[in-house]
Design an enzyme around this catalytic site. Structure first.
Site, PDB file in Angstrom:
ATOM      1  N   LYS A  65       0.851  -1.183   0.000  1.00 26.50           N
ATOM      2  CA  LYS A  65       0.000   0.000   0.000  1.00 26.50           C
ATOM      3  C   LYS A  65       0.893   1.241   0.000  1.00 26.50           C
ATOM      4  O   LYS A  65       1.788   1.368   0.831  1.00 26.50           O
ATOM      5  CB  LYS A  65      -0.918   0.001   1.222  1.00 26.50           C
ATOM      6  CG  LYS A  65      -2.018   1.041   1.158  1.00 26.50           C
ATOM      7  CD  LYS A  65      -3.100   0.799   2.193  1.00 26.50           C
ATOM      8  CE  LYS A  65      -4.248   1.780   2.012  1.00 26.50           C
ATOM      9  NZ  LYS A  65      -5.357   1.526   2.933  1.00 26.50           N
TER      10      LYS A  65
ATOM     11  N   GLU B 193     -19.250  -3.809  10.613  1.00 24.86           N
ATOM     12  CA  GLU B 193     -20.123  -2.989  11.453  1.00 24.86           C
ATOM     13  C   GLU B 193     -21.208  -3.804  12.152  1.00 24.86           C
ATOM     14  O   GLU B 193     -21.542  -3.539  13.312  1.00 24.86           O
ATOM     15  CB  GLU B 193     -20.769  -1.884  10.609  1.00 24.86           C
ATOM     16  CG  GLU B 193     -19.813  -0.825  10.136  1.00 24.86           C
ATOM     17  CD  GLU B 193     -19.044  -1.192   8.886  1.00 24.86           C
ATOM     18  OE1 GLU B 193     -18.174  -0.410   8.462  1.00 24.86           O
ATOM     19  OE2 GLU B 193     -19.305  -2.295   8.332  1.00 24.86           O
TER      20      GLU B 193
ATOM     21  N   ARG C 289     -25.191  -0.494   7.461  1.00 17.98           N
ATOM     22  CA  ARG C 289     -25.001  -1.927   7.243  1.00 17.98           C
ATOM     23  C   ARG C 289     -25.311  -2.754   8.485  1.00 17.98           C
ATOM     24  O   ARG C 289     -25.256  -3.980   8.444  1.00 17.98           O
ATOM     25  CB  ARG C 289     -23.564  -2.181   6.779  1.00 17.98           C
ATOM     26  CG  ARG C 289     -23.269  -1.522   5.452  1.00 17.98           C
ATOM     27  CD  ARG C 289     -21.918  -1.876   4.913  1.00 17.98           C
ATOM     28  NE  ARG C 289     -20.844  -1.158   5.567  1.00 17.98           N
ATOM     29  CZ  ARG C 289     -19.586  -1.137   5.116  1.00 17.98           C
ATOM     30  NH1 ARG C 289     -19.269  -1.811   4.030  1.00 17.98           N
ATOM     31  NH2 ARG C 289     -18.651  -0.452   5.737  1.00 17.98           N
TER      32      ARG C 289
END
Length: 618
Positions: free
Chosen positions: A277, A361, A389
């Site tokens: 990354k 979540e 969600r």
């Protein structure tokens, strides 16, 4: 609006040309995002795989799904939007996520994580049922495998037998590395072109020979058993995938060969690539979390052009630390958004009471319910649009039992450049549907602190503290959770909550200059909502204007209108100024408020219209 222009054909470029293209794209990406801001680290890590995909597939027909969508910048640059990248995340410009209305090359909108494999299975089923021919790919990673939906999709994809390719972009944010020299050696051997050609030819030959199917199944089981003792990635093959990897995700030559091979496999394939990354930019490689999403920055130093200021997330984090010092039951939960929700210092100071569950979540809410049931004071800090969600867990695991879980609902209201996938405009309505829920709306940093204390120590049942992205406005007071009269007047009642109260107060000042005295009412608790102070004001003024940075359905204005009718309170004029029932695009918060008629000048004009119309009627 479409932006397609000058789309390069990468199908016939050489490996050397592909490598040069990757270097050029990485340099262009750095230049662009340093000027526009956006998601940098994930895109730097996805350069080679994106170029390899475009060398092998036709993205105008083949369906490429990005999970999460913030890895799509290079894809946009390769599909005719290179020049338009300077408009990235600006009002009327390119979105920061895939957007089908923007280009035929964007297969599906993707602003949240973990759904790409599920969508890919759906597209593959549609292709089969409709007798069409195209390829379906899902590029997943960058933390998305911490979400349960990803595993639901993988399980069904492997079982479906549908030809599709899942590319697992493993940048250390999702799964652990393979360990051991034997595993590394076997991985290298089984990805060599000669091995892949032999494997393909052997399968074809066994299919033609009498009894070949039995021989192939026996040797395949034997090979799988041996490999399973040495390679830790057999999980995917047990799901039904042909597993390829792990492979260097920055080797565009090898990636191209593997995608060409995977393209011809009749069934689900999982290509496991390892990436870095922030690849190619030292500051981003050293600090991938900080460079995940950035504002404008100096390319030479990596430092932001404008130093960050104190915002609501920071104020929330400070209040959390102070209250945790007072009560050892206070704990913090994050769904892979510790810095974004202001919890960095809390996690540093109280590691034993800090829980980052990844992009999960639903799990976070259920875990918080378990903590609350056993006597803890859990606080789940989560972006408003991500909390969507977990609605079922809010109802089933928290609401029905009336458990005392506190939700720090960050990014409430319009968030700006991330657009419709991230605006926090639905939570006022869906939180209000949960019996026993309390929803507080601080309008200043001081109110964040006092309302969080109130939520933790004075409330029972579930409590949501919703606050916006960015800093506070001119209003710096602390009216607490109750409805407060901030300005008295007898001509018109103006109602607002959260930081939009600043626009309302400014409008009242403008109206006063026109000789109209408006009474400004700030609502601190929108659920359960006590309309009494507002109804008393309307009895006096006869006119009402409610300004809200939320969708129209079940908004405060609608509830007030119903209360006025039910209590037979005469009203000469009423106006509800909100976002309507629509999804709002990306742009600055100021631009989007203007789009929705929520700037002070627009509220002033709307108030004049209400008064003028009311006087005509009478």
């Amino acid at each position: 609006m479409t932006f397609e222009d000058n789309i390069p054909d990468l199908h016939h470029i050489s490996d050397a040309e592909a490598e040069a293209l990757c270097a050029r794209l990485r340099g262009d990406l750095l230049q662009i995002v340093s000027q526009t801001g956006g998601h940098l680290g994930s895109n730097l890590g996805a350069v080679e795989i994106t170029v390899a995909i475009h060398r092998v597939f036709d993205t105008s027909r083949d369906r490429i799904l990005f999970d999460v969508g913030h890895q799509c910048y290079i894809h946009k640059m390769l599909t005719g939007r290179r020049e338009a990248m300077k408009t990235l995340r600006t009002f009327g410009g390119l979105a920061g996520f895939p957007k089908p209305s923007e280009s035929v090359h964007d297969a599906f909108i993707a602003g949240h994580a973990s759904d790409s494999v599920s969508v890919a299975v759906g597209m593959a089923h549609a292709r089969t049922r409709m007798g069409e021919k195209y390829h379906v790919l899902a590029l997943i990673g960058d933390g998305a495998l911490t979400g349960g939906l990803a595993y639901e999709g993988l399980s069904n994809a492997g079982d479906s037998k549908e030809p599709l390719i899942v590319i697992l972009n493993d940048n250390g944010m999702s799964i652990t590395k393979n360990v051991g020299g034997v595993a590394e050696h076997l991985a290298r051997q089984r990805l060599k072109p000669q091995y892949l050609r032999f494997k393909k030819g052997y399968r074809k030959l066994m299919g033609k020979l009498p009894g070949g199917g039995h021989i192939y199944r026996f040797t395949h089981k034997l090979k799988t058993a041996i490999k399973g003792t040495l390679l830790p990635c057999s999980m995917f093959e047990e799901m039904g995938f042909t597993y390829l990897g792990p492979v260097d995700g920055h080797d565009v030559r090898r990636l191209t060969r593997l995608l060409q091979y995977a393209k011809d496999i009749d069934g689900p394939v999982l290509l496991h690539i390892r990436t870095v990354k922030g690849k190619g930019y030292a500051p981003a490689e050293r600090n991938p979390d900080r460079f995940h999403g950035v504002s404008r920055f100096c390319l030479e130093t990596g430092e932001p052009v404008q130093p960050s200021k104190r915002d609501f997330s920071k104020a929330f984090g400070e209040a959390m630390c102070a209250l945790a010092e007072e009560d050892e039951r206070v704990c913090a939960i994050s769904a892979a958004m510790v810095p974004g929700t202001g919890l960095h210092d809390f996690f540093e100071r109280f590691p034993e009471r800090s829980f980052d569950v990844g992009i999960a979540e639903g799990h976070a809410v259920s875990m918080a319910a378990g903590m609350a049931k056993q006597g803890m004071l859990p606080v789940f800090a989560v972006y408003s649009s991500f909390l969507q969600r977990a609605y079922d867990m809010l109802v089933h695991d928290v609401g029905i039992q009336g458990l005392h879980v506190v939700f720090g609902v960050d990014r409430a209201g319009l968030v700006g450049a991330d657009g419709e996938t991230h605006h926090g405009t639905l939570d006022p309505a869906f939180l209000d549907t949960i019996p026993g829920m309390t929803v507080l709306c601080p309008a200043s940093f001081a109110e964040v602190s006092s309302m969080l204390r109130y939520a933790l120590f004075q409330c029972t049942g579930p409590v949501a503290l919703r606050y916006p992205r960015g800093g506070e406005g001119e209003y710096r007071g602390d009216a607490g959770p109750e409805t407060a009269i901030l300005r008295t007047g007898g001509d018109l009642t103006l109602v607002g909550y959260g930081t939009l109260i600043n626009e309302v107060l400014q409008s009242a000042t403008q109206l006063a200059e026109l000789g109209i005295e408006a009474e400004v009412v700030k609502v601190g608790r929108i659920t359960p909502f006590d309309p009494t102070p507002i109804l008393d004001s309307v009895r006096k003024t006869g006119y009402l204007l409610v300004a809200e940075e939320s969708n129209a359905s079940n908004c405060i204005g609608q509830r007030l209108a119903a209360d006025l009718l039910l209590q037979n309170i005469p009203v000469k004029g009423i106006a509800l100024q909100n976002l309507g029932n629509r999804f709002i695009p990306h742009g600055t918060v100021e631009q989007l408020r203007e789009l929705c008629g929520l700037r002070a000048e627009q509220l002033t004009k709307r108030a004049e219209e209400v008064l003028r119309h009311g006087k005509k009627e009478t």
